[in-house]
Motif scaffolding. Structure first.
Motif, PDB file in Angstrom:
ATOM      1  N   UNK A   6       0.819  -1.203   0.000  1.00 23.23           N
ATOM      2  CA  UNK A   6       0.000   0.000   0.000  1.00 23.23           C
ATOM      3  C   UNK A   6       0.857   1.260   0.000  1.00 23.23           C
ATOM      4  N   UNK A   7       2.046   1.179   0.564  1.00 26.22           N
ATOM      5  CA  UNK A   7       2.920   2.355   0.553  1.00 26.22           C
ATOM      6  C   UNK A   7       3.537   2.593  -0.813  1.00 26.22           C
ATOM      7  N   UNK A   8       3.682   1.534  -1.608  1.00 24.25           N
ATOM      8  CA  UNK A   8       4.379   1.662  -2.892  1.00 24.25           C
ATOM      9  C   UNK A   8       3.488   2.285  -3.971  1.00 24.25           C
ATOM     10  N   UNK A   9       2.268   1.746  -4.131  1.00 25.78           N
ATOM     11  CA  UNK A   9       1.303   2.302  -5.073  1.00 25.78           C
ATOM     12  C   UNK A   9       1.898   2.488  -6.469  1.00 25.78           C
ATOM     13  N   UNK A  10       2.514   1.449  -7.009  1.00 31.37           N
ATOM     14  CA  UNK A  10       3.075   1.506  -8.353  1.00 31.37           C
ATOM     15  C   UNK A  10       2.647   0.266  -9.125  1.00 31.37           C
ATOM     16  N   UNK A  11       2.829   0.316 -10.430  1.00 24.48           N
ATOM     17  CA  UNK A  11       2.518  -0.838 -11.260  1.00 24.48           C
ATOM     18  C   UNK A  11       3.660  -1.846 -11.154  1.00 24.48           C
ATOM     19  N   UNK A  12       3.390  -3.087 -10.736  1.00 24.71           N
ATOM     20  CA  UNK A  12       4.485  -4.040 -10.509  1.00 24.71           C
ATOM     21  C   UNK A  12       5.282  -4.369 -11.766  1.00 24.71           C
ATOM     22  N   UNK A  13       4.601  -4.559 -12.891  1.00 27.45           N
ATOM     23  CA  UNK A  13       5.328  -4.908 -14.111  1.00 27.45           C
ATOM     24  C   UNK A  13       6.231  -3.758 -14.561  1.00 27.45           C
ATOM     25  N   UNK A  14       5.745  -2.538 -14.441  1.00 25.94           N
ATOM     26  CA  UNK A  14       6.566  -1.394 -14.805  1.00 25.94           C
ATOM     27  C   UNK A  14       7.761  -1.258 -13.877  1.00 25.94           C
ATOM     28  N   UNK A  15       7.518  -1.475 -12.591  1.00 22.69           N
ATOM     29  CA  UNK A  15       8.611  -1.377 -11.625  1.00 22.69           C
ATOM     30  C   UNK A  15       9.670  -2.446 -11.889  1.00 22.69           C
ATOM     31  N   UNK A  16       9.235  -3.661 -12.177  1.00 24.57           N
ATOM     32  CA  UNK A  16      10.183  -4.736 -12.474  1.00 24.57           C
ATOM     33  C   UNK A  16      10.943  -4.446 -13.762  1.00 24.57           C
ATOM     34  N   UNK A  17      10.278  -3.855 -14.755  1.00 30.80           N
ATOM     35  CA  UNK A  17      10.950  -3.494 -16.005  1.00 30.80           C
ATOM     36  C   UNK A  17      12.046  -2.472 -15.758  1.00 30.80           C
ATOM     37  N   UNK A  18      11.764  -1.501 -14.868  1.00 35.98           N
ATOM     38  CA  UNK A  18      12.783  -0.498 -14.547  1.00 35.98           C
ATOM     39  C   UNK A  18      13.980  -1.131 -13.847  1.00 35.98           C
ATOM     40  N   UNK A  19      13.736  -2.152 -13.032  1.00 34.66           N
ATOM     41  CA  UNK A  19      14.813  -2.788 -12.285  1.00 34.66           C
ATOM     42  C   UNK A  19      15.574  -3.819 -13.120  1.00 34.66           C
ATOM     43  N   UNK A  20      14.835  -4.599 -13.907  1.00 37.93           N
ATOM     44  CA  UNK A  20      15.442  -5.750 -14.578  1.00 37.93           C
ATOM     45  C   UNK A  20      15.493  -5.610 -16.097  1.00 37.93           C
ATOM     46  N   UNK A  21      15.080  -4.470 -16.610  1.00 40.46           N
ATOM     47  CA  UNK A  21      15.156  -4.250 -18.044  1.00 40.46           C
ATOM     48  C   UNK A  21      14.177  -5.124 -18.811  1.00 40.46           C
ATOM     49  N   UNK A  22      14.637  -5.663 -19.915  1.00 39.17           N
ATOM     50  CA  UNK A  22      13.763  -6.441 -20.790  1.00 39.17           C
ATOM     51  C   UNK A  22      13.791  -7.932 -20.483  1.00 39.17           C
ATOM     52  N   UNK A  23      14.327  -8.301 -19.340  1.00 33.55           N
ATOM     53  CA  UNK A  23      14.398  -9.719 -18.971  1.00 33.55           C
ATOM     54  C   UNK A  23      12.996 -10.330 -18.952  1.00 33.55           C
ATOM     55  N   UNK A  24      12.915 -11.585 -19.358  1.00 34.90           N
ATOM     56  CA  UNK A  24      11.646 -12.307 -19.305  1.00 34.90           C
ATOM     57  C   UNK A  24      11.325 -12.631 -17.850  1.00 34.90           C
ATOM     58  N   UNK A  25      10.198 -12.155 -17.392  1.00 31.25           N
ATOM     59  CA  UNK A  25       9.828 -12.366 -15.995  1.00 31.25           C
ATOM     60  C   UNK A  25       9.182 -13.735 -15.820  1.00 31.25           C
TER      61      UNK A  25
END
Length: 280
Positions: A6-25
């Motif tokens: 609830x504190x983060x309030x961000x889109x998880x896929x977008x956040x993971x893309x920013x952290x891990x780039x184009x890696x296949x999740x």
């Protein structure tokens, strides 16, 4: 206090893309998604749930092996999914399915020197200890603590596969016991840590909020998480658990005797080693 998510309030896929780039999740199969949907449906019958889980042979075998391990210490052997659901309840079976499916979705060999056996043995110990300690001190959290305990460090092999190089070297030093602050090293090197990545994975996979909070916040110290997770999160990845130190902390925090705390810790380590054999 607001939970991690609830504190983060961000889109998880977008956040993971920013952290891990184009890696296949890593993702859950449609079969597992249907099984989880049935497990969460209050109108689904035991047979409906069992049929959905049984559509994935790996999940079926994993659930049966796990509930028959010493982690659960059942008085009689569970022989079918129907029996497991009736005996443990759908919430507990869901936690097992989540834990085993997430584990199976992660890279086995993110870099050449990675010791998967050691990594998952440490994770199994955390899971068994977290469940056993929670069952004694805060039983309502025992199921979630099992899953969270197993998956606290689940993002490490994923990040290592994506980043390699200096990050893999950092993980190797941590797994050899040369330092115990992996999250601090990650923040210095990457600007974020494995707990945050794991939290976003939990959100993407639609894990229950208590599990997501426990995994995503286990290095933050600002979100209320079960004490059992707080106790096991710092345990090392190199098999060298200081039983006396952990027992002393549990005894002090939970107001139980040192002898009882030590017995619980020793039982948890043994049960974790037994469960780790399921991953061999």
């Amino acid at each position: 206090m607001l939970g991690w998510l609830k504190r983060k309030r961000r889109d998880p896929k977008q956040q993971l893309k920013e952290m891990l780039g184009t890696a296949t999740l890593p993702s859950f199969s449609a079969t597992i998604a249907r099984a989880l949907e049935r497990l969460r449906d209050p109108d689904a019958s035991v047979d409906d749930i069992a049929d959905a889980v049984a559509a994935d042979p790996g999940a079926t075998a994993g659930v049966i092996r796990t509930v028959n391990s010493s982690v659960y210490a059942l008085r009689r052997e569970v022989s079918s999914l129907q029996h497991a659901i009736q005996l443990l309840g759908r919430s507990q079976v869901e936690c097992i399915v989540l834990a085993l499916t997430a584990k199976a979705s992660l890279p086995d060999k993110p870099y050449r020197e990675f010791d998967a056996g050691r990594f998952w043995r440490a994770a199994a110990r955390r899971a068994a200890l977290a469940r056993l300690l929670a069952k004694r001190t805060e039983p309502a959290n025992a199921n979630a603590c099992f899953t969270a305990g197993l998956l606290l460090d689940m993002a490490v092999p994923l990040i290592a596969e994506v980043k390699g190089g200096d990050y893999a070297a950092l993980v190797e030093r941590w797994m050899r016991g040369e330092h115990d602050d992996l999250a601090g090293g990650e923040r210095a090197q990457l600007g974020w840590d494995h707990a945050e990545v794991a939290g976003w994975l939990c959100e993407m996979w639609k894990f229950p909020a208590p599990i997501t909070d426990s995994i995503g916040a286990h290095h933050e110290g600002v979100v209320d998480i079960p004490r059992a997770i707080d106790w096991v999160a710092p345990l090392p990845a190199n098999d060298e658990i200081d039983v006396d130190a952990l027992a002393a902390r549990v005894a002090a925090d939970a107001a139980i005797s040192q002898d009882e705390a030590r017995a619980l810790v020793e039982e948890g380590v043994t049960a974790g080693d037994d469960m780790a054999q399921l991953f061999a």
